[in-house]
Design an enzyme around this catalytic site. Sequence first.
Site, PDB file in Angstrom:
ATOM      1  N   ASP A  61       8.996 -11.350  -7.571  1.00 33.65           N
ATOM      2  CA  ASP A  61       8.469 -10.745  -6.339  1.00 33.65           C
ATOM      3  C   ASP A  61       8.187 -11.763  -5.240  1.00 33.65           C
ATOM      4  O   ASP A  61       7.511 -11.432  -4.261  1.00 33.65           O
ATOM      5  CB  ASP A  61       7.164  -9.999  -6.675  1.00 33.65           C
ATOM      6  CG  ASP A  61       7.423  -8.634  -7.308  1.00 33.65           C
ATOM      7  OD1 ASP A  61       8.159  -7.840  -6.694  1.00 33.65           O
ATOM      8  OD2 ASP A  61       6.906  -8.380  -8.412  1.00 33.65           O
ATOM      9  N   ARG A  86       2.414 -12.556 -10.464  1.00 36.51           N
ATOM     10  CA  ARG A  86       2.610 -13.070  -9.115  1.00 36.51           C
ATOM     11  C   ARG A  86       1.715 -14.267  -8.785  1.00 36.51           C
ATOM     12  O   ARG A  86       1.817 -14.836  -7.707  1.00 36.51           O
ATOM     13  CB  ARG A  86       2.399 -11.939  -8.087  1.00 36.51           C
ATOM     14  CG  ARG A  86       3.345 -10.753  -8.304  1.00 36.51           C
ATOM     15  CD  ARG A  86       3.485  -9.897  -7.083  1.00 36.51           C
ATOM     16  NE  ARG A  86       3.915 -10.689  -5.944  1.00 36.51           N
ATOM     17  CZ  ARG A  86       3.924 -10.264  -4.694  1.00 36.51           C
ATOM     18  NH1 ARG A  86       3.533  -9.046  -4.424  1.00 36.51           N
ATOM     19  NH2 ARG A  86       4.326 -11.048  -3.706  1.00 36.51           N
ATOM     20  N   ARG A 131      -4.597  -3.745  -6.960  1.00 37.24           N
ATOM     21  CA  ARG A 131      -4.373  -5.182  -6.768  1.00 37.24           C
ATOM     22  C   ARG A 131      -5.571  -5.899  -6.154  1.00 37.24           C
ATOM     23  O   ARG A 131      -5.629  -7.132  -6.171  1.00 37.24           O
ATOM     24  CB  ARG A 131      -3.162  -5.397  -5.856  1.00 37.24           C
ATOM     25  CG  ARG A 131      -1.869  -4.796  -6.368  1.00 37.24           C
ATOM     26  CD  ARG A 131      -1.370  -5.513  -7.614  1.00 37.24           C
ATOM     27  NE  ARG A 131      -0.143  -4.917  -8.119  1.00 37.24           N
ATOM     28  CZ  ARG A 131       1.072  -5.208  -7.675  1.00 37.24           C
ATOM     29  NH1 ARG A 131       1.219  -6.098  -6.725  1.00 37.24           N
ATOM     30  NH2 ARG A 131       2.135  -4.606  -8.183  1.00 37.24           N
ATOM     31  N   HIS A 161      -0.205  -0.593  -1.498  1.00 38.16           N
ATOM     32  CA  HIS A 161      -1.137  -1.386  -0.682  1.00 38.16           C
ATOM     33  C   HIS A 161      -1.640  -0.574   0.515  1.00 38.16           C
ATOM     34  O   HIS A 161      -0.960   0.354   0.971  1.00 38.16           O
ATOM     35  CB  HIS A 161      -0.430  -2.640  -0.137  1.00 38.16           C
ATOM     36  CG  HIS A 161      -0.151  -3.692  -1.165  1.00 38.16           C
ATOM     37  ND1 HIS A 161       1.120  -4.147  -1.428  1.00 38.16           N
ATOM     38  CD2 HIS A 161      -0.976  -4.376  -1.991  1.00 38.16           C
ATOM     39  CE1 HIS A 161       1.062  -5.087  -2.375  1.00 38.16           C
ATOM     40  NE2 HIS A 161      -0.196  -5.239  -2.735  1.00 38.16           N
ATOM     41  N   CYS A 248       5.656  -7.040   4.300  1.00 36.92           N
ATOM     42  CA  CYS A 248       5.564  -7.831   3.053  1.00 36.92           C
ATOM     43  C   CYS A 248       6.406  -9.105   3.079  1.00 36.92           C
ATOM     44  O   CYS A 248       6.083 -10.057   2.374  1.00 36.92           O
ATOM     45  CB  CYS A 248       6.038  -7.008   1.860  1.00 36.92           C
ATOM     46  SG  CYS A 248       5.487  -5.327   1.881  1.00 36.92           S
TER      47      CYS A 248
HETATM   48  C1  CIR Z   1       4.729  -5.814  -6.152  1.00 32.47           C
HETATM   49  O1  CIR Z   1       4.535  -4.804  -6.824  1.00 32.47           O
HETATM   50  O2  CIR Z   1       3.888  -6.703  -6.053  1.00 32.47           O
HETATM   51  C2  CIR Z   1       6.049  -5.960  -5.431  1.00 32.47           C
HETATM   52  N1  CIR Z   1       7.069  -5.345  -6.200  1.00 32.47           N
HETATM   53  C3  CIR Z   1       5.988  -5.353  -4.055  1.00 32.47           C
HETATM   54  C4  CIR Z   1       5.009  -6.019  -3.146  1.00 32.47           C
HETATM   55  C5  CIR Z   1       5.060  -5.480  -1.764  1.00 32.47           C
HETATM   56  N2  CIR Z   1       4.141  -6.124  -0.924  1.00 32.47           N
HETATM   57  C6  CIR Z   1       3.435  -5.524   0.012  1.00 32.47           C
HETATM   58  O3  CIR Z   1       3.459  -4.289   0.142  1.00 32.47           O
HETATM   59  N3  CIR Z   1       2.631  -6.268   0.742  1.00 32.47           N
END
Ligand code: CIR
Length: 270
Positions: A61, A86, A131, A161, A248
């Site tokens: 990611d 992550r 998260r 998010h 993102c």
């Molecule tokens: C995750 O689940 O962390 C990634 N697949 C996607 C993150 C996307 N980030 C965001 O919306 N700020």
Amino acid sequence: MSKIAIVREVSENVHRCELTHLAREKIDYQAAVAQHREYQTSLVELGCELLTLPGDPEMPDCVFVEDIAVVLDEVAVITRPGAASRRSETSAVRAALEPFRQLLFIREPGMLDGGDVLVVGEKIFIGRSTRTNAPGIAQLIHLLESFPYEVRDVDFHSCLHLKSAVTAIGESTLLIQREWVSPDAFTGLELVAVDPAEPHGGNALRVGDTVVYPTGFDRTRARMEARGFTVRTVPQSELAKAEGGVTCGSLVFERGPQAASAERVAPGLA
Ligand code: CIR
């Protein structure tokens, strides 16, 4: 003032990304890379100097750099991402930010993803999510208490998010998916509602006077244009399968003065 955009290349293992709300679908890596390049080109054409970090096969990611830091004019906060997979993404982003800002840190047991932090002038909204937990929110509030921000936490649902549901498209205007987050949290700000036929249309990236926005949400784009916003569309279909949006993929900030080297941690919260 000149703008910097930190971006990171797509991991060749992006197909192993974290997924929360979407079923796993095949991601075309080459198409994802091409779309991310087009996004980067847009940022350059909108006046950003790009700082591109290499992708990492161990970090599926890593392209989603937004989650790894909250960059303000005064400081940058390096997060402790909510997904354990992550957490190793922080070191490259930390190194990239060091020349530009004093760095502050979210520490265990805090968890915070940058995607849950919406900055609108001196107002900061933090989404409570899978998260971003209460210690993470408390630490961010504590770290920022000597700066002139009004920070409040916000509930939302049905997406990963806070910024999947609501983003800033102007100095005091938000694009909002009202079914996922209540407008009550945002009194005093102008709101443009996502078209009901386009529930995933709430994520837009403001760069100067332009709104960078994914293709495929024509009704919502038309709503923004009708309110006087200039919208530039970019293809996003591949990274959208990884639950990524246009915010993102970058950390955009004013270059600002040289960072001080001191580190601060929220006392008693680390
Ligand atoms: C995750 O689940 O962390 C990634 N697949 C996607 C993150 C996307 N980030 C965001 O919306 N700020």
